[in-house]
Design an enzyme around this catalytic site. Structure first.
Site, PDB file in Angstrom:
ATOM      1  N   LYS A 163       0.855  -1.215   0.073  1.00  0.00           N
ATOM      2  CA  LYS A 163      -0.033   0.089  -0.081  1.00  0.00           C
ATOM      3  C   LYS A 163       0.957   1.188   0.048  1.00  0.00           C
ATOM      4  CE  LYS A 163      -1.360   2.003   3.554  1.00  0.00           C
ATOM      5  NZ  LYS A 163      -1.869   2.466   4.966  1.00  0.00           N
ATOM      6  N   CYS A 233     -18.699   4.806   6.004  1.00  0.00           N
ATOM      7  CA  CYS A 233     -18.677   3.393   5.884  1.00  0.00           C
ATOM      8  C   CYS A 233     -17.806   2.691   7.036  1.00  0.00           C
ATOM      9  CB  CYS A 233     -18.226   3.069   4.620  1.00  0.00           C
ATOM     10  SG  CYS A 233     -18.830   1.125   4.304  1.00  0.00           S
ATOM     11  N   CYS A 240     -25.237   3.823   7.452  1.00  0.00           N
ATOM     12  CA  CYS A 240     -25.918   3.777   6.214  1.00  0.00           C
ATOM     13  C   CYS A 240     -27.166   4.557   5.942  1.00  0.00           C
ATOM     14  CB  CYS A 240     -26.427   2.438   5.926  1.00  0.00           C
ATOM     15  SG  CYS A 240     -25.282   0.902   5.988  1.00  0.00           S
ATOM     16  N   CYS A 243     -25.710   7.545   4.004  1.00  0.00           N
ATOM     17  CA  CYS A 243     -24.919   7.162   2.970  1.00  0.00           C
ATOM     18  C   CYS A 243     -25.807   7.482   1.834  1.00  0.00           C
ATOM     19  CB  CYS A 243     -24.234   5.898   3.080  1.00  0.00           C
ATOM     20  SG  CYS A 243     -23.300   5.368   1.733  1.00  0.00           S
ATOM     21  N   CYS A 249     -26.466  -0.154  -2.552  1.00  0.00           N
ATOM     22  CA  CYS A 249     -25.165  -0.993  -1.799  1.00  0.00           C
ATOM     23  C   CYS A 249     -25.787  -2.270  -1.244  1.00  0.00           C
ATOM     24  CB  CYS A 249     -24.965  -0.252  -0.505  1.00  0.00           C
ATOM     25  SG  CYS A 249     -23.705  -1.063   0.637  1.00  0.00           S
TER      26      CYS A 249
HETATM   27  S1  SF4 Z   1     -24.614   1.693   2.552  1.00  0.00           S
HETATM   28 FE1  SF4 Z   1     -23.088   0.578   1.807  1.00  0.00          FE
HETATM   29  S2  SF4 Z   1     -21.352   2.022   1.378  1.00  0.00           S
HETATM   30 FE2  SF4 Z   1     -22.726   3.288   2.386  1.00  0.00          FE
HETATM   31  S3  SF4 Z   1     -22.244   3.221   4.640  1.00  0.00           S
HETATM   32 FE3  SF4 Z   1     -23.603   1.481   4.202  1.00  0.00          FE
HETATM   33  S4  SF4 Z   1     -22.445  -0.311   3.913  1.00  0.00           S
HETATM   34 FE4  SF4 Z   1     -21.295   1.178   3.604  1.00  0.00          FE
END
Ligand code: SF4
Length: 255
Positions: A163, A233, A240, A243, A249
């Site tokens: 990395k 995340c 979520c 998000c 997702c």
């Molecule tokens: S929706 Fe998916 S990408 Fe978004 S925070 Fe939740 S697990 Fe992570």
């Protein structure tokens, strides 16, 4: 000179593209995902001794360049065939755009940490300080105070893994040698199903991402996903609800 491989590219099969690279004189171009062949420590040191002076002068002149689709009149000498990925994740472009939007504030810890924190007595873990001291001495002795310019030589340094080697190649040498994958990138790539199969390690994830992710995104993806993993995340109880990707997702609200 920085032309983009279009996000919307979904065609399969082969496509003619032109690639241009800014590298050391006499060095040939590398293929996608190709790294220098691993060197032994002795060879790596010898290589670094031979080349550290000219590398330092060339660094400012180097710039990133990426593959792009050539028009008919650009095809000819110097062009090469690149295989367009036969598989790509569903909705990845929209998911990426959403992550960019969520990361637009650039206010995650990854956006603020720097080398100055080496002096912070509370900075964990202690091994990092030890490795930095050891590596600093090696760089001074073998590379004239500079850093080596290949992934093989970089990972031979104490505490430097793939990395960090790929990050260093991009930041210091302007060369995209591979995707820098840490635990955040590894976790999020699997949650969003950006890997064809579930991967078990960051290295496996790196190889899986490099199979389909356009090369012009390789250097961006680490900082973007690390900050996203720090703020939204999260490893445990991801946010979520907040998000923008929750509707597309596969892992949303299941963790
Ligand atoms: S929706 Fe998916 S990408 Fe978004 S925070 Fe939740 S697990 Fe992570």
């Amino acid at each position: 000179m920085c032309c983009r491989l279009e996000f919307g590219m979904k065609a399969s099969g082969m496509r003619m593209v032109t690639r241009s690279w800014s590298r050391e004189p006499g060095a040939g171009p590398r293929g996608i995902g190709e790294e220098a062949a691993p060197l032994g420590r002795g060879e790596a040191a010898a290589e670094g001794r031979k080349s550290h002076r000219p590398m330092r002068r060339q660094r400012k002149a180097q710039s990133l360049s990426v593959a792009y689709e050539a028009s008919d009149d650009e095809k000819g000498e110097g062009t090469e065939l690149l295989k367009v990925p036969s598989w790509e994740p569903q909705d990845w472009q929209q998911q990426l755009a959403n992550i960019r939007t969520m990361r637009s504030g650039k206010d995650a810890p990854v956006d603020q940490l720097g080398a100055e924190h080496c002096y912070d007595p509370s900075a964990p873990p202690k091994n990092k300080v030890k490795y930095i001291k050891q590596t600093s001495a090696i760089l001074q002795q073998r590379y004239g105070g500079d850093i080596p310019a290949s992934v093989a030589e970089l990972v031979a340094l104490p505490g430097v893994g793939p990395k960090m080697a790929h990050l260093a190649m991009a930041v210091a040498w302007g060369t995209v040698s591979g995707i820098a994958v840490d635990t955040h990138v590894h976790r999020i790539a699997n949650r969003l199903k950006w890997t064809k199969k579930v991967t078990k390690s960051p290295e496996e994830t790196r190889r899986a991402l490099e199979e389909w992710l356009p090369r012009n995104l390789w250097s961006e993806i680490n900082g973007l996903l690390v900050g996203f993993g720090q703020q939204t995340c999260l490893p445990v109880r991801p946010r979520c609800q907040a998000c923008l990707n929750q509707a597309m997702c596969p892992a949303a609200h299941r963790l």
